[in-house]
Each structure stands twice: as structure tokens, then as C-alpha cells.
Motif scaffolding. Structure first.
Motif, PDB file in Angstrom:
ATOM      1  N   TYR A  38      37.589  -3.724  23.595  1.00  0.00           N
ATOM      2  CA  TYR A  38      37.188  -4.561  22.462  1.00  0.00           C
ATOM      3  C   TYR A  38      36.708  -5.930  22.939  1.00  0.00           C
ATOM      4  CZ  TYR A  38      37.667  -7.792  18.589  1.00  0.00           C
ATOM      5  OH  TYR A  38      37.441  -8.774  17.680  1.00  0.00           O
ATOM      6  N   THR A  41      33.337  -5.618  24.436  1.00  0.00           N
ATOM      7  CA  THR A  41      32.254  -5.476  23.461  1.00  0.00           C
ATOM      8  C   THR A  41      31.991  -6.788  22.742  1.00  0.00           C
ATOM      9  OG1 THR A  41      33.759  -4.673  21.740  1.00  0.00           O
ATOM     10  CG2 THR A  41      32.642  -3.018  23.095  1.00  0.00           C
ATOM     11  N   LEU A  47      26.428  -5.366  22.744  1.00  0.00           N
ATOM     12  CA  LEU A  47      27.375  -4.487  22.058  1.00  0.00           C
ATOM     13  C   LEU A  47      28.067  -5.147  20.866  1.00  0.00           C
ATOM     14  CD1 LEU A  47      29.069  -2.928  25.207  1.00  0.00           C
ATOM     15  CD2 LEU A  47      27.305  -1.916  23.783  1.00  0.00           C
ATOM     16  N   GLU A  48      27.647  -6.333  20.469  1.00  0.00           N
ATOM     17  CA  GLU A  48      28.291  -7.023  19.354  1.00  0.00           C
ATOM     18  C   GLU A  48      28.033  -6.308  18.034  1.00  0.00           C
ATOM     19  OE1 GLU A  48      27.033 -11.047  19.261  1.00  0.00           O
ATOM     20  OE2 GLU A  48      28.422 -11.676  20.815  1.00  0.00           O
ATOM     21  N   ASN A  51      29.711  -2.072  16.925  1.00  0.00           N
ATOM     22  CA  ASN A  51      30.483  -1.475  18.015  1.00  0.00           C
ATOM     23  C   ASN A  51      31.840  -2.139  18.181  1.00  0.00           C
ATOM     24  OD1 ASN A  51      28.552   0.424  18.731  1.00  0.00           O
ATOM     25  ND2 ASN A  51      27.495  -1.009  20.075  1.00  0.00           N
ATOM     26  N   SER A  52      31.880  -3.476  18.177  1.00  0.00           N
ATOM     27  CA  SER A  52      33.151  -4.158  18.345  1.00  0.00           C
ATOM     28  C   SER A  52      34.049  -3.965  17.127  1.00  0.00           C
ATOM     29  CB  SER A  52      32.947  -5.642  18.639  1.00  0.00           C
ATOM     30  OG  SER A  52      32.302  -6.276  17.560  1.00  0.00           O
TER      31      SER A  52
END
Length: 86
Positions: A38, A41, A47-48, A51-52
Motif C-alpha cells: 500500500y 502504491t 499507481l496512485e 490501485n492504492s
């Protein structure tokens, strides 16, 4: 850092090994791993966002499994199981 090393030494003296594959220890390791993913990400700009949020939701679910599932239903060194499923 010192506390972790001393805890490992104490565990080795008390139980004969530094790490037992106890359900509580294993699920705690899984929880730490999910939240490490986490944080990765969150800090990675590619990846923000969604996804997080998905990883955080999965981590929250794993905390509930670790707390209730392992503590109350599991059998192990760190379990306080008082409920039985029939």
C-alpha cells in the motif's frame, strides 16, 4: 530495533525457534506485507488512485481476519479461541 532483536532472542529461548509458523504470526506478516505494498502504491505516481484504494481496502479486510478470525477461531500459540464452529 533493539526490542525486535531482544524479542527474537526471547522467542528462541522460550519456544526453541525465532519464528514459528503460528497462524497469528503468519497473518501479522501478511498484514505488514499488504501495507508495505500500500505504501509503495501511494508513493509511486503511476499507481496512485484506485490501485492504492483497493490495496488499502484489502489490508483493512486482512486486519479483521487477523484480529477476529485468528484470535477467536484459530488454534495456535497466540490465539484466544473461545468460539467453536459446529
Amino acid at each position: 530495533m533493539e526490542r525486535r532483536v531482544l524479542s527474537a532472542v526471547w522467542a528462541n529461548e522460550a519456544w526453541g525457534s525465532y519464528w514459528n509458523w503460528d497462524p497469528k504470526e503468519t497473518w501479522a506478516f501478511i498484514t505488514w506485507t499488504v501495507f508495505a505494498i500500500y505504501f509503495h502504491t501511494r508513493t509511486n505516481t503511476n499507481l496512485e488512485g484506485v490501485n492504492s484504494a483497493l490495496v488499502a481496502s484489502m489490508g483493512f479486510l486482512i486486519i479483521w481476519i487477523c484480529y477476529f478470525g485468528v484470535n477467536l477461531l484459530g488454534i495456535g500459540l497466540h490465539s484466544y479461541g473461545s468460539f467453536t464452529l459446529s
